[in-house]
Design a protein around this motif. Structure first.
Motif, mmCIF file in Angstrom:
data_model
loop_
_atom_site.group_PDB
_atom_site.id
_atom_site.type_symbol
_atom_site.label_atom_id
_atom_site.label_comp_id
_atom_site.label_asym_id
_atom_site.label_seq_id
_atom_site.Cartn_x
_atom_site.Cartn_y
_atom_site.Cartn_z
ATOM 1 N N TRP A 83 37.025 45.330 46.502
ATOM 2 C CA TRP A 83 37.731 45.679 45.273
ATOM 3 C C TRP A 83 37.791 47.194 45.193
ATOM 4 O O TRP A 83 36.779 47.856 45.357
ATOM 5 C CB TRP A 83 36.975 45.145 44.044
ATOM 6 C CG TRP A 83 36.725 43.665 44.081
ATOM 7 C CD1 TRP A 83 35.660 43.048 44.670
ATOM 8 C CD2 TRP A 83 37.539 42.622 43.529
ATOM 9 N NE1 TRP A 83 35.767 41.675 44.506
ATOM 10 C CE2 TRP A 83 36.912 41.393 43.804
ATOM 11 C CE3 TRP A 83 38.745 42.613 42.810
ATOM 12 C CZ2 TRP A 83 37.441 40.171 43.411
ATOM 13 C CZ3 TRP A 83 39.267 41.387 42.415
ATOM 14 C CH2 TRP A 83 38.622 40.180 42.716
ATOM 15 N N ARG A 84 38.960 47.710 44.908
ATOM 16 C CA ARG A 84 39.030 49.171 44.750
ATOM 17 C C ARG A 84 38.326 49.577 43.472
ATOM 18 O O ARG A 84 37.760 50.652 43.380
ATOM 19 C CB ARG A 84 40.483 49.624 44.703
ATOM 20 C CG ARG A 84 41.140 49.504 46.062
ATOM 21 C CD ARG A 84 42.255 50.500 46.150
ATOM 22 N NE ARG A 84 43.095 50.222 47.303
ATOM 23 C CZ ARG A 84 44.298 50.734 47.453
ATOM 24 N NH1 ARG A 84 44.808 51.513 46.522
ATOM 25 N NH2 ARG A 84 45.008 50.465 48.522
ATOM 26 N N LYS A 85 38.413 48.694 42.491
ATOM 27 C CA LYS A 85 37.675 48.930 41.260
ATOM 28 C C LYS A 85 37.144 47.580 40.807
ATOM 29 O O LYS A 85 37.873 46.584 40.820
ATOM 30 C CB LYS A 85 38.621 49.513 40.194
ATOM 31 C CG LYS A 85 37.963 49.767 38.869
ATOM 32 C CD LYS A 85 38.937 50.463 37.902
ATOM 33 C CE LYS A 85 38.405 50.397 36.486
ATOM 34 N NZ LYS A 85 39.021 49.328 35.698
ATOM 35 N N TRP B 233 41.066 36.420 35.228
ATOM 36 C CA TRP B 233 39.874 36.463 36.080
ATOM 37 C C TRP B 233 39.693 37.874 36.624
ATOM 38 O O TRP B 233 40.653 38.528 36.997
ATOM 39 C CB TRP B 233 40.022 35.483 37.241
ATOM 40 C CG TRP B 233 39.701 34.075 36.845
ATOM 41 C CD1 TRP B 233 40.584 33.123 36.418
ATOM 42 C CD2 TRP B 233 38.397 33.467 36.819
ATOM 43 N NE1 TRP B 233 39.910 31.957 36.141
ATOM 44 C CE2 TRP B 233 38.572 32.136 36.384
ATOM 45 C CE3 TRP B 233 37.099 33.912 37.131
ATOM 46 C CZ2 TRP B 233 37.503 31.245 36.244
ATOM 47 C CZ3 TRP B 233 36.042 33.023 36.999
ATOM 48 C CH2 TRP B 233 36.245 31.709 36.552
ATOM 49 N N PHE B 234 38.457 38.315 36.688
ATOM 50 C CA PHE B 234 38.097 39.637 37.220
ATOM 51 C C PHE B 234 38.912 40.713 36.489
ATOM 52 O O PHE B 234 39.674 41.469 37.077
ATOM 53 C CB PHE B 234 38.285 39.656 38.749
ATOM 54 C CG PHE B 234 37.634 38.455 39.399
ATOM 55 C CD1 PHE B 234 36.247 38.314 39.360
ATOM 56 C CD2 PHE B 234 38.380 37.441 39.994
ATOM 57 C CE1 PHE B 234 35.631 37.183 39.908
ATOM 58 C CE2 PHE B 234 37.768 36.316 40.531
ATOM 59 C CZ PHE B 234 36.392 36.193 40.496
ATOM 60 N N VAL B 235 38.722 40.708 35.209
ATOM 61 C CA VAL B 235 39.499 41.538 34.292
ATOM 62 C C VAL B 235 39.371 43.026 34.646
ATOM 63 O O VAL B 235 38.260 43.526 34.861
ATOM 64 C CB VAL B 235 39.006 41.302 32.840
ATOM 65 C CG1 VAL B 235 39.856 42.084 31.845
ATOM 66 C CG2 VAL B 235 38.998 39.817 32.501
ATOM 67 N N ASP B 236 40.521 43.693 34.717
ATOM 68 C CA ASP B 236 40.636 45.131 35.013
ATOM 69 C C ASP B 236 40.315 45.501 36.455
ATOM 70 O O ASP B 236 40.349 46.682 36.812
ATOM 71 C CB ASP B 236 39.734 46.003 34.106
ATOM 72 C CG ASP B 236 40.091 45.848 32.644
ATOM 73 O OD1 ASP B 236 41.293 45.652 32.367
ATOM 74 O OD2 ASP B 236 39.177 45.912 31.794
ATOM 75 N N ALA B 237 39.959 44.554 37.282
ATOM 76 C CA ALA B 237 39.646 44.901 38.675
ATOM 77 C C ALA B 237 40.929 45.310 39.391
ATOM 78 O O ALA B 237 42.025 44.872 39.026
ATOM 79 C CB ALA B 237 38.998 43.719 39.381
ATOM 80 N N LYS B 238 40.777 46.164 40.397
ATOM 81 C CA LYS B 238 41.926 46.626 41.198
ATOM 82 C C LYS B 238 41.672 46.291 42.662
ATOM 83 O O LYS B 238 40.533 46.437 43.143
ATOM 84 C CB LYS B 238 42.099 48.149 41.069
ATOM 85 C CG LYS B 238 42.232 48.635 39.640
ATOM 86 C CD LYS B 238 43.573 48.321 39.027
ATOM 87 C CE LYS B 238 43.601 48.775 37.567
ATOM 88 N NZ LYS B 238 44.486 47.982 36.742
ATOM 89 N N LEU B 239 42.716 45.865 43.323
ATOM 90 C CA LEU B 239 42.565 45.441 44.722
ATOM 91 C C LEU B 239 43.926 45.261 45.368
ATOM 92 O O LEU B 239 44.962 45.354 44.711
ATOM 93 C CB LEU B 239 41.840 44.098 44.777
ATOM 94 C CG LEU B 239 42.687 42.867 44.360
ATOM 95 C CD1 LEU B 239 42.145 41.622 45.008
ATOM 96 C CD2 LEU B 239 42.743 42.713 42.858
#
Ligand code: 6R9
Length: 630
Positions: free
Chosen positions: A35-37, A54-60
Motif C-alpha cells: 500500500w502506498r498509504k 474497505w481499507f478506507v483512505d488507503a492508496k495503492l
C-alpha cells in the motif's frame, strides 16, 4: 503466503476469528500487500444505502501488487502460459518480468491516446495474452476496464459502450474458435454505428481483412512500437473503481457491476490462495473466458497477485477433438484445473476413450464453477479426471461477490458431491424464509443471503445506485440477497439449489428472462413472449420460449428459425432459445401478470402437479399450451 489455511482446525479457527473480529482479520491479510498509504479504518459500511468502504483512505495500485511487490523473487517465473486454438500453433510463455514490460508499454500507449485515470475502456477481445495485458494496462493507469465477452453481439456491445460512456475499445481483427475464424473488429464497427468512442486499438490475431477508420482505429503493434517498458503506476484510492462488468438480472437491461481496487485485490488473492492451495511451481488452468467474472478473478487478478502461473486457452473443449482439455493438461502438466459443470457434462457424453489417451497424473486439484454440479457429473469428474485422488472444489460465487464465497479448501475440507460445503473465512451466510426470517440451525432450506460485508463485494451498479439497492439490499432488510436458493444439511454443509429469481443459467452463463423476451419481441411478427428455463442435460438449463405470433404468410418452422436468429443477433448465440413453442395465449393472472410458474412446470414436464391455478384468468390457455408442448 502467510495467511494460508493448512488444516481443518486452522480453517475453523480462521473462520471464527473472521466473524468475531472482522476488521482485525482482514487487516492482517491486507498487511501482506503493498500500500502506498495505509488505511485509516478497515471498514465502513451500511447495507441500507448501501455504502461499503474497505481499507478506507488507503492508496495503492493493484498492478504494483502483481509486479513491483515481488518482481525480485518471481521475475523469471512464467506468469501466463498461452495455448492457441490450433494445437499445431506454437503457444507462448510470458514471464512476470516480460508481462510487466508489456503491460507498461501498452499502458504508455493508452496514455498517449489520451486515456487516463477514471476513463472507461471496453475490452472486446479473444483469449490471447493481450486481453490480460489490456486489463492490467488499464489498471496501471487508473482507467476502468469493462470486458465484454467476445461472443456478444454488436447490439449488446453497443449497449455497454453507451451505458459505461466508454472512451476507447480494445479489440482484435478476428478470433479463432475451433474450426471457425470469427470477425471481431467487424462487430465493433457495427456497434460503433450506434454509439461512439474516440479510440479503437486492434490486436492483429487472424490477419483477416478489416476496415480501419482514419484517426480512430489503430493497430496494437503500431501503438506500442515506440513506447517504453517503464510506466509509473497511477496512485489509486482503495475505493476507486477497478472495473465494471455487465451481468444479467431479472429485468431487461444488463447491470454494470462495479468492483473497486483495494478490497477486490485482497479478496481475489486470498480466495485464490486458499481455495486452490496453489504451491510454487504449480501450473493452474481456469477454462473460463476473461469476459466473465471467473476470468477476471481467477485467470487474471487472483493468480497473478499470488505469483502463480496461469494458463490461458484460446480454443474450445472439442477442437480438434473432444480430448483437447486432456491434451492440454498433459502437455503443460497442469496441476490445478478449474472448469464449469456444463463442460464436464458435455465431455462426459463422449465417454472415457479420449481421456485414457492422456497422462493426467499431474492433476492435484479440480474445481467447478458457474452452476450447480449434479452428483453424476461430480462423480464422473472425480473418477475419470481426478482418478479418485484429486479433491473437487465446488466454488459458489457471483459476479457481484467478486470472488469465491462458499467452497471446500482443497484437500482440507472433506467434500460431498454437489455441495459447495462451507463459507470462506469472512463470509457470514444467512438462510432466510420468504418473509426474511433467519432460519437457524441445520437441515434448513431457503434463500441465501450474506449479512456482513466482505472485501470483494459489489459497491454499486454503474450509473444506477438505486437499482443496486433494490436488487440486492431491499428484499431482506440489512442483508445482501444473492438470488439463489440454498439448503444447509445436517452437517451444516451448503448446497446451492439454483436461482429463485427470473435469471436462467445456461451453460454457466447468466441470462435474464426479460432480456431474452425483449430480443424475441423485436421480431415484427411477434406479439408477446414469455421465457423460462428448463432442465437441460448438458447446459444445466435450456431456454424455453412461448411466443404469440402473427402467423399470416409464415410457417411455424421459418418463424421459429427467424426468432432464433433474431435473439442471436441482438444478444449473442448463447441466448438462442433451445425450444420455441408458438402459442395462442399465455397464462395470466387477472391483473395481467404472466404466471411463469406454470410455464416452468410445462417446460420441465411436471405439469401434473400444477399447484394453485385459482388466479388464472383463462384456464383453457394452459391446456392448449400443454397439448402443443415441445
Ligand atoms: C462465478 C459465476 C452467478 C450464479 C449464482 C448461481 C450460479 C455459480 C455455482 C453456482 C451452484 C456453484 N453458480 N457457481 N450455482 N454451484 N458452484 O458463475 O458468476 O456468472 O455471476 O453467476 O451462478 O446461481 O448466483 P455469475
Amino acid at each position: 503466503m502467510s495467511d494460508r489455511i493448512h488444516t481443518l482446525s486452522g480453517y475453523l479457527y480462521e473462520y471464527q476469528k473472521s466473524v468475531a473480529q472482522p476488521e482485525e482479520f482482514w487487516a492482517k491479510i491486507a498487511d501482506s500487500f503493498y500500500w502506498r498509504k495505509r488505511w485509516s479504518k478497515v471498514l465502513k459500511w451500511n447495507f441500507e444505502e448501501p455504502e461499503i468502504k474497505w481499507f478506507v483512505d488507503a492508496k495503492l495500485n493493484i498492478t504494483e501488487n502483481i509486479f513491483e511487490r515481488h518482481l525480485f523473487t518471481i521475475g523469471d517465473r512464467p506468469a501466463i502460459i498461452w495455448e492457441a486454438n490450433d494445437p499445431n500453433e506454437e503457444g507462448r510463455t510470458i514471464t512476470y518480468r516480460e508481462l510487466f514490460h508489456e503491460v507498461n508499454r501498452f499502458a504508455n500507449a493508452l496514455k498517449r491516446k489520451g486515456i487516463g485515470k477514471g476513463d472507461k475502456v471496453i475490452i472486446y477481445m479473444p483469449m490471447v495474452p493481450e486481453a490480460a495485458i489490456a486489463m492490467l494496462a488499464c489498471a496501471r493507469i487508473g482507467a476502468i476496464h469493462s470486458v465484454v465477452f467476445a461472443g456478444f453481439s454488436s447490439t449488446a456491445l453497443a449497449d455497454r459502450v453507451v451505458d459505461c460512456e466508454a472512451k476507447a475499445i480494445l479489440t482484435s481483427d478476428g478470433n479463432y474458435r475451433g474450426s471457425k475464424k470469427i470477425g471481431v473488429k467487424s462487430v465493433v464497427d457495427e456497434a460503433l454505428e450506434k454509439s461512439s468512442v474516440e479510440t479503437v486499438i486492434v490486436y492483429e490475431r487472424t490477419k483477416q481483412d478489416v476496415t480501419m477508420k482514419e484517426g480512430r482505429d489503430f493497430w496494437w503493434h503500431d501503438v506500442i512500437a515506440e513506447e517504453s517498458e517503464q510506466c509509473v503506476a497511477e496512485e489509486m484510492d482503495s475505493e476507486d473503481m477497478l472495473f465494471i462488468l455487465y451481468t444479467s438480472g431479472s429485468t431487461g437491461k444488463p447491470k454494470g457491476v462495479v468492483h473497486t481496487t483495494g478490497g477486490y485485490m485482497v479478496y481475489s488473492q486470498y480466495s485464490f490462495d486458499n481455495v486452490f492451495q496453489y504451491s510454487e511451481g504449480d501450473v493452474y488452468w481456469c477454462t473460463a473466458d476473461i469476459g466473465w467474472i471467473t476470468g477476471h478473478s481467477y485467470i487474471v487478478y487472483g493468480p497473478l497477485l499470488a505469483g502463480a502461473t496461469t494458463l490461458m486457452f484460446e480454443g474450445v473443449p472439442t477442437f480438434p477433438d473432444c480430448g483437447r482439455f486432456w491434451a492440454v493438461v498433459e502437455k503443460h502438466k497442469v496441476n490445478i484445473f478449474y472448469t464449469a459443470p456444463t463442460a464436464i457434462r458435455a465431455l462426459q457424453a463422449y465417454g472415457t476413450e479420449e481421456i485414457e489417451k492422456y497422462d493426467l497424473s499431474s492433476l492435484k486439484v479440480l474445481g467447478s464453477v458457474g452452476e450447480p454440479i449434479n452428483e453424476e457429473a461430480w462423480h464422473w469428474y472425480h473418477t475419470h479426471i481426478g482418478k479418485n485422488k484429486c479433491p473437487i472444489v465446488d466454488t459458489w460465487w457471483q459476479t457481484e461477490t467478486g470472488g469465491i464465497m462458499v467452497s471446500p479448501i482443497a484437500g482440507i475440507t472433506p467434500t460431498k458431491p454437489a455441495y459447495a460445503t462451507l463459507p470462506l473465512p469472512g463470509i457470514q451466510l444467512c438462510i432466510v424464509d420468504p418473509e426474511g426470517n433467519e432460519l437457524t440451525g441445520n437441515s434448513v432450506e431457503g434463500n441465501l443471503c450474506v449479512k456482513y460485508p466482505w472485501p470483494g463485494m459489489i459497491r454499486t451498479i454503474f450509473g444506477d445506485h438505486e437499482r443496486c439497492k433494490q436488487t440486492y439490499f431491499s428484499t431482506y432488510k440489512g442483508m445482501y440477497f444473492t438470488g439463489d436458493g440454498v439448503k444447509r444439511d445436517h452437517d451444516g454443509y451448503y448446497r446451492i439449489l439454483g436461482r429463485v429469481d427470473d435469471v436462467i443459467n445456461v451453460s454457466g452463463h447468466r441470462l435474464g428472462t426479460a432480456e431474452v423476451e425483449n430480443a424475441i419481441n423485436e421480431h415484427p411478427k411477434v406479439i408477446e413472449s414469455a421465457v423460462v428455463g428448463y432442465p437441460h442435460e448438458i447446459k444445466g438449463q435450456g431456454i424455453y420460449a412461448y411466443v404469440i405470433c402473427d402467423m399470416t404468410n409464415r410457417t411455424e418452422d421459418n418463424l421459429i428459425n427467424e426468432i432464433k436468429e433474431m435473439v442471436s443477433k441482438i444478444i449473442g448465440p448463447i441466448a438462442k432459445p433451445d425450444k420455441i413453442q408458438i402459442v395462442s395465449g399465455l397464462p395470466k393472472t387477472r391483473s395481467g401478470k404472466i404466471m411463469r410458474r406454470i410455464l416452468r412446470k410445462i417446460a420441465d414436464g411436471s405439469h401434473d402437479t400444477m399447484g394453485d391455478t385459482s388466479t388464472l384468468l383463462d384456464p383453457e390457455v394452459v391446456s392448449q399450451i400443454i397439448e402443443g408442448r415441445k
